[in-house]
Design a protein around this motif. Sequence first.
Motif: not given
Length: 66
Positions: A30-42, A20-28
Amino acid sequence: MTAFETPATREYSVTWAIDGLGATSPEEAARLALSLISRTPGPDADTHVFTVHGDGETTQVDLDYQ
């Protein structure tokens, strides 16, 4: 095995899915996924849960509980 021997390594395939990751392109996406992986999770995040495939088995690994 002695203290100087290391265990044999095996090949594994590791997957991590974001549904369910909403994005306007495959590149976006991938960037959103990387930001989710990189941040400290709640406390409710699943960013440390992986599915590992190897030796004919599939294992769910939650690194928060290791």
